[in-house]
Design an enzyme around this catalytic site. Sequence first.
Site, PDB file in Angstrom:
ATOM      1  N   GLU A  89       0.863  -1.186   0.000  1.00 37.14           N
ATOM      2  CA  GLU A  89       0.000   0.000   0.000  1.00 37.14           C
ATOM      3  C   GLU A  89       0.900   1.237   0.000  1.00 37.14           C
ATOM      4  O   GLU A  89       1.703   1.421   0.923  1.00 37.14           O
ATOM      5  CB  GLU A  89      -0.902  -0.027   1.250  1.00 37.14           C
ATOM      6  CG  GLU A  89      -1.714   1.239   1.501  1.00 37.14           C
ATOM      7  CD  GLU A  89      -2.624   1.610   0.333  1.00 37.14           C
ATOM      8  OE1 GLU A  89      -3.562   0.865   0.029  1.00 37.14           O
ATOM      9  OE2 GLU A  89      -2.370   2.658  -0.296  1.00 37.14           O
ATOM     10  N   ASP A 116       4.202   0.015  -4.551  1.00 35.12           N
ATOM     11  CA  ASP A 116       3.497  -0.709  -5.594  1.00 35.12           C
ATOM     12  C   ASP A 116       3.576  -2.226  -5.367  1.00 35.12           C
ATOM     13  O   ASP A 116       4.681  -2.775  -5.217  1.00 35.12           O
ATOM     14  CB  ASP A 116       4.181  -0.328  -6.921  1.00 35.12           C
ATOM     15  CG  ASP A 116       3.445  -0.829  -8.136  1.00 35.12           C
ATOM     16  OD1 ASP A 116       2.631  -1.757  -8.021  1.00 35.12           O
ATOM     17  OD2 ASP A 116       3.711  -0.281  -9.226  1.00 35.12           O
ATOM     18  N   ASP A 138      -8.441   0.743  -7.403  1.00 32.09           N
ATOM     19  CA  ASP A 138      -8.855   1.943  -8.133  1.00 32.09           C
ATOM     20  C   ASP A 138      -9.377   1.492  -9.505  1.00 32.09           C
ATOM     21  O   ASP A 138      -8.665   0.792 -10.227  1.00 32.09           O
ATOM     22  CB  ASP A 138      -7.660   2.887  -8.313  1.00 32.09           C
ATOM     23  CG  ASP A 138      -7.130   3.374  -6.964  1.00 32.09           C
ATOM     24  OD1 ASP A 138      -7.927   3.487  -6.010  1.00 32.09           O
ATOM     25  OD2 ASP A 138      -5.913   3.624  -6.851  1.00 32.09           O
ATOM     26  N   LYS A 142     -12.175   5.546 -16.955  1.00 31.52           N
ATOM     27  CA  LYS A 142     -12.090   6.106 -18.309  1.00 31.52           C
ATOM     28  C   LYS A 142     -11.305   5.156 -19.217  1.00 31.52           C
ATOM     29  O   LYS A 142     -10.253   4.649 -18.809  1.00 31.52           O
ATOM     30  CB  LYS A 142     -11.385   7.463 -18.280  1.00 31.52           C
ATOM     31  CG  LYS A 142     -12.213   8.516 -17.592  1.00 31.52           C
ATOM     32  CD  LYS A 142     -11.530   9.860 -17.667  1.00 31.52           C
ATOM     33  CE  LYS A 142     -12.388  10.867 -16.916  1.00 31.52           C
ATOM     34  NZ  LYS A 142     -11.640  11.974 -16.387  1.00 31.52           N
ATOM     35  N   ARG A 213     -13.625  -1.200   3.998  1.00 27.51           N
ATOM     36  CA  ARG A 213     -14.106   0.180   4.109  1.00 27.51           C
ATOM     37  C   ARG A 213     -14.801   0.630   2.804  1.00 27.51           C
ATOM     38  O   ARG A 213     -15.877   1.211   2.819  1.00 27.51           O
ATOM     39  CB  ARG A 213     -12.877   1.044   4.369  1.00 27.51           C
ATOM     40  CG  ARG A 213     -13.092   2.469   4.693  1.00 27.51           C
ATOM     41  CD  ARG A 213     -11.741   3.039   5.076  1.00 27.51           C
ATOM     42  NE  ARG A 213     -11.310   2.508   6.364  1.00 27.51           N
ATOM     43  CZ  ARG A 213     -11.259   3.230   7.479  1.00 27.51           C
ATOM     44  NH1 ARG A 213     -11.541   4.504   7.461  1.00 27.51           N
ATOM     45  NH2 ARG A 213     -10.893   2.692   8.611  1.00 27.51           N
TER      46      ARG A 213
END
Length: 233
Positions: A89, A116, A138, A142, A213
Site C-alpha cells: 500500500e 506498488d 482503483d 475512463k 471500508r
Amino acid sequence: MASFPGAASDPLSIRRLYGRRQGPALKPNARRLVDEWLPRLAIPSEGPLSAVRLFGDERPLALEIGFGKGEHLAFQAARRPDWGFLGAEPYLNGVAGLLARIEAAGLANLRIHRGDALEVLERLAPGSLVAVYLLHPDPWPKARHAKRRFINPGPVKLLARAMAPGAELRIATDHPVFLRHTLAVMQHEPDFAWTAEGPEDWREVPADWPDTRFALKARRLGHDVWRLLYRRR
Ligand SMILES: C[S@@+](CC[C@H](N)C(=O)[O-])C[C@H]1O[C@@H](n2cnc3c(N)ncnc32)[C@H](O)[C@@H]1O
C-alpha cells in the site's frame, strides 16, 4: 494503479504508480507507529523474497494489494497465525492504520511494502502465494486509463508466476467498468479459472471475506458489490 505505457502486457516496462502516497499530516500516534514499527515490518526493498527470508520458515504466504487502512489484512492475519501475510500500500496514512491494528492485536505474521504491489510480486519466489486479495482497486473507469487497472495481462502474469497451483485470487469491486474489464481480461488468462457456477456465487458472502471500508461505503450508497474468486490452475 501502476500503468505500463505502450504495453499493458509488459509488467516490467517503465511504470508509474498513480494515486496518493501521502495524505494529511500524520497524527502523533500514527507518526510513532510509522517510525517504530515500519522499519521492523518492512519488506526488504531489494532481492528475492521468500517465506524463509521474510518469516524464517516455510509457511504459506498471502498478499493483499492496496490494503487501504488494513482492516481486511489484519482480519486475515488474525485468523491464520500460521500463514505469513504481505501487504502492499503506497498511502502512508493507510499503512499507519494497519500498524495500529498490528500493535493493538499483537499480530506477528505481517510484513509491509509501502509502495506498488508489482514490486513485491516480481521478486517473490515462484508459486509462493496461496492467496491474493485485490479488494476495491482503483477502477480507472475512463477508457484512456484502462492500462492503469491492476487487472491487465502484465500484472496478471506476475500474479500467476507468484501463486501456487490451487491458490485463490479474490477480487472485489463496486465499479461496473472495472468488473466488465476484469471478466474480459481474466477470460483470456489460461492460468486462472473462475470458480462461479451461478448467480448465488456472486452474491454469497463467505464468512472469511468481510466487507472492506470501500465495500461498506459502496453499500451505503446503494451500489452493488461484486466478488470474484479465481483459482490458479
Ligand atoms: C479504492 S482503495 C481500496 C482500499 C481497500 N482495499 C478497501 O477496499 O477499503 C485502493 C487502494 O489501492 C492502493 N493502490 C493503488 N495502486 C496500488 C498498487 N499498484 N499497489 C498497491 N496498492 C495500490 C491505493 O493507495 C488505495 O489505498
